[in-house]
Design a protein around this motif. Structure first.
Motif, PDB file in Angstrom:
ATOM      1  N   LYS A  41       0.852  -1.189   0.000  1.00  0.00           N
ATOM      2  CA  LYS A  41       0.000   0.000   0.000  1.00  0.00           C
ATOM      3  C   LYS A  41       0.890   1.241   0.000  1.00  0.00           C
ATOM      4  CE  LYS A  41      -3.735  -2.006   2.741  1.00  0.00           C
ATOM      5  NZ  LYS A  41      -4.445  -1.892   4.038  1.00  0.00           N
ATOM      6  N   ASN A  42       0.328   2.330  -0.452  1.00  0.00           N
ATOM      7  CA  ASN A  42       1.022   3.614  -0.408  1.00  0.00           C
ATOM      8  C   ASN A  42       0.077   4.617   0.242  1.00  0.00           C
ATOM      9  OD1 ASN A  42       2.930   5.576  -0.806  1.00  0.00           O
ATOM     10  ND2 ASN A  42       2.291   6.020  -2.890  1.00  0.00           N
ATOM     11  N   PRO A  43       0.373   5.081   1.459  1.00  0.00           N
ATOM     12  CA  PRO A  43       1.603   4.906   2.217  1.00  0.00           C
ATOM     13  C   PRO A  43       1.761   3.454   2.696  1.00  0.00           C
ATOM     14  CG  PRO A  43      -0.009   6.074   3.543  1.00  0.00           C
ATOM     15  CD  PRO A  43      -0.603   5.913   2.181  1.00  0.00           C
ATOM     16  N   ARG A  44       2.960   3.140   3.119  1.00  0.00           N
ATOM     17  CA  ARG A  44       3.352   1.762   3.442  1.00  0.00           C
ATOM     18  C   ARG A  44       2.776   1.312   4.791  1.00  0.00           C
ATOM     19  NH1 ARG A  44       9.531  -0.503   3.656  1.00  0.00           N
ATOM     20  NH2 ARG A  44       8.965  -2.702   3.615  1.00  0.00           N
ATOM     21  N   THR A  45       1.489   0.967   4.753  1.00  0.00           N
ATOM     22  CA  THR A  45       0.789   0.520   5.953  1.00  0.00           C
ATOM     23  C   THR A  45       0.365  -0.946   5.854  1.00  0.00           C
ATOM     24  OG1 THR A  45      -1.320   1.264   5.047  1.00  0.00           O
ATOM     25  CG2 THR A  45      -0.096   2.825   6.441  1.00  0.00           C
ATOM     26  N   GLY A  46       0.711  -1.590   4.742  1.00  0.00           N
ATOM     27  CA  GLY A  46       0.312  -2.970   4.521  1.00  0.00           C
ATOM     28  C   GLY A  46       0.444  -3.320   3.054  1.00  0.00           C
ATOM     29  N   GLY A  47      -0.335  -4.301   2.609  1.00  0.00           N
ATOM     30  CA  GLY A  47      -0.258  -4.733   1.225  1.00  0.00           C
ATOM     31  C   GLY A  47      -1.593  -5.240   0.728  1.00  0.00           C
ATOM     32  N   VAL A  48      -1.600  -5.592  -0.559  1.00  0.00           N
ATOM     33  CA  VAL A  48      -2.798  -6.094  -1.224  1.00  0.00           C
ATOM     34  C   VAL A  48      -2.378  -7.286  -2.080  1.00  0.00           C
ATOM     35  CG1 VAL A  48      -4.644  -5.552  -2.863  1.00  0.00           C
ATOM     36  CG2 VAL A  48      -3.784  -3.770  -1.326  1.00  0.00           C
ATOM     37  N   ILE A  49      -3.177  -8.346  -2.043  1.00  0.00           N
ATOM     38  CA  ILE A  49      -2.952  -9.517  -2.893  1.00  0.00           C
ATOM     39  C   ILE A  49      -4.264  -9.849  -3.593  1.00  0.00           C
ATOM     40  CG2 ILE A  49      -2.316 -11.949  -3.007  1.00  0.00           C
ATOM     41  CD1 ILE A  49      -0.816 -11.532  -0.307  1.00  0.00           C
ATOM     42  N   LEU A  50      -4.214 -10.003  -4.894  1.00  0.00           N
ATOM     43  CA  LEU A  50      -5.352 -10.496  -5.658  1.00  0.00           C
ATOM     44  C   LEU A  50      -5.164 -12.002  -5.796  1.00  0.00           C
ATOM     45  CD1 LEU A  50      -7.913  -9.702  -7.206  1.00  0.00           C
ATOM     46  CD2 LEU A  50      -6.491  -9.398  -9.217  1.00  0.00           C
ATOM     47  N   CYS A  51      -6.129 -12.759  -5.313  1.00  0.00           N
ATOM     48  CA  CYS A  51      -5.990 -14.210  -5.176  1.00  0.00           C
ATOM     49  C   CYS A  51      -7.169 -14.918  -5.837  1.00  0.00           C
ATOM     50  CB  CYS A  51      -5.948 -14.555  -3.690  1.00  0.00           C
ATOM     51  SG  CYS A  51      -5.887 -16.306  -3.286  1.00  0.00           S
ATOM     52  N   GLN A  52      -6.863 -15.955  -6.608  1.00  0.00           N
ATOM     53  CA  GLN A  52      -7.941 -16.802  -7.120  1.00  0.00           C
ATOM     54  C   GLN A  52      -7.934 -18.092  -6.319  1.00  0.00           C
ATOM     55  OE1 GLN A  52      -7.549 -17.699 -11.254  1.00  0.00           O
ATOM     56  NE2 GLN A  52      -5.475 -18.425 -11.098  1.00  0.00           N
ATOM     57  N   ALA A  53      -9.081 -18.375  -5.713  1.00  0.00           N
ATOM     58  CA  ALA A  53      -9.235 -19.557  -4.873  1.00  0.00           C
ATOM     59  C   ALA A  53     -10.678 -20.021  -4.977  1.00  0.00           C
ATOM     60  CB  ALA A  53      -8.876 -19.220  -3.429  1.00  0.00           C
ATOM     61  N   SER A  54     -10.928 -21.237  -4.541  1.00  0.00           N
ATOM     62  CA  SER A  54     -12.266 -21.802  -4.666  1.00  0.00           C
ATOM     63  C   SER A  54     -13.253 -21.212  -3.661  1.00  0.00           C
ATOM     64  CB  SER A  54     -12.222 -23.315  -4.524  1.00  0.00           C
ATOM     65  OG  SER A  54     -11.636 -23.662  -3.285  1.00  0.00           O
ATOM     66  N   ASP A  55     -12.753 -20.840  -2.481  1.00  0.00           N
ATOM     67  CA  ASP A  55     -13.630 -20.263  -1.466  1.00  0.00           C
ATOM     68  C   ASP A  55     -12.781 -19.581  -0.392  1.00  0.00           C
ATOM     69  OD1 ASP A  55     -12.711 -22.319   0.302  1.00  0.00           O
ATOM     70  OD2 ASP A  55     -14.306 -23.643  -0.395  1.00  0.00           O
ATOM     71  N   LYS A  56     -13.486 -18.930   0.556  1.00  0.00           N
ATOM     72  CA  LYS A  56     -12.766 -18.206   1.610  1.00  0.00           C
ATOM     73  C   LYS A  56     -11.949 -19.137   2.498  1.00  0.00           C
ATOM     74  CE  LYS A  56     -14.719 -13.732   2.619  1.00  0.00           C
ATOM     75  NZ  LYS A  56     -15.442 -12.877   3.559  1.00  0.00           N
ATOM     76  N   ASP A  57     -12.415 -20.351   2.687  1.00  0.00           N
ATOM     77  CA  ASP A  57     -11.638 -21.290   3.502  1.00  0.00           C
ATOM     78  C   ASP A  57     -10.265 -21.541   2.887  1.00  0.00           C
ATOM     79  OD1 ASP A  57     -13.655 -21.548   5.399  1.00  0.00           O
ATOM     80  OD2 ASP A  57     -14.484 -23.366   4.489  1.00  0.00           O
ATOM     81  N   GLU A  58     -10.223 -21.688   1.561  1.00  0.00           N
ATOM     82  CA  GLU A  58      -8.935 -21.878   0.894  1.00  0.00           C
ATOM     83  C   GLU A  58      -8.063 -20.647   1.054  1.00  0.00           C
ATOM     84  OE1 GLU A  58      -6.891 -23.093  -3.375  1.00  0.00           O
ATOM     85  OE2 GLU A  58      -9.029 -22.595  -3.359  1.00  0.00           O
ATOM     86  N   VAL A  59      -8.662 -19.458   0.923  1.00  0.00           N
ATOM     87  CA  VAL A  59      -7.893 -18.216   1.087  1.00  0.00           C
ATOM     88  C   VAL A  59      -7.285 -18.159   2.489  1.00  0.00           C
ATOM     89  CG1 VAL A  59      -7.994 -15.691   1.118  1.00  0.00           C
ATOM     90  CG2 VAL A  59      -9.267 -16.965  -0.615  1.00  0.00           C
ATOM     91  N   TRP A  60      -8.083 -18.466   3.510  1.00  0.00           N
ATOM     92  CA  TRP A  60      -7.566 -18.415   4.879  1.00  0.00           C
ATOM     93  C   TRP A  60      -6.494 -19.478   5.129  1.00  0.00           C
ATOM     94  CZ3 TRP A  60      -7.474 -14.368   7.719  1.00  0.00           C
ATOM     95  CH2 TRP A  60      -8.450 -13.381   7.562  1.00  0.00           C
ATOM     96  N   ALA A  61      -6.612 -20.609   4.465  1.00  0.00           N
ATOM     97  CA  ALA A  61      -5.557 -21.629   4.576  1.00  0.00           C
ATOM     98  C   ALA A  61      -4.254 -21.122   3.961  1.00  0.00           C
ATOM     99  CB  ALA A  61      -6.007 -22.922   3.902  1.00  0.00           C
TER     100      ALA A  61
END
Length: 95
Positions: A41-61
């Motif tokens: 992020k700008n300012p540098r407070t974190g980040g962003v990831i664009l993710c393709q996954a089957s569901d939120k459970d997979e994302v959290w894993a």
């Protein structure tokens, strides 16, 4: 498709100590075709990831393997969206 929002919860010095391991983690999931885009992020407070996954459970894993998560230097918010329009180079991600 999911947007992963990372917010740093520790001082940047603590974050920087984990960056090499975090970059390896990112590369692993780019090789798995799970991550599409990422950056800070700008300012540098974190980040962003664009993710393709089957569901939120997979994302959290996937998140559970992130060194930023393991070292507790960031917290996470996950947003799901259904892309219906894209630039020509990104049409393979449309639903």
């Amino acid at each position: 498709m999911f947007i992963i929002l990372l917010n740093y919860i520790k001082p940047i010095k603590a974050v920087e100590a984990v960056i090499p391991a975090h970059l390896d983690y990112l590369e692993h999931y780019y090789q798995q075709d799970k991550f599409v885009l990422s950056g800070r992020k700008n300012p540098r407070t974190g980040g962003v990831i664009l993710c393709q996954a089957s569901d939120k459970d997979e994302v959290w894993a996937i998140i559970a393997e992130d060194p930023f998560y393991l070292e507790q230097v960031a917290d996470y918010d996950v947003l799901e969206f259904l892309p219906t329009k894209a630039a020509a180079v990104l049409t393979r991600y449309l639903v």
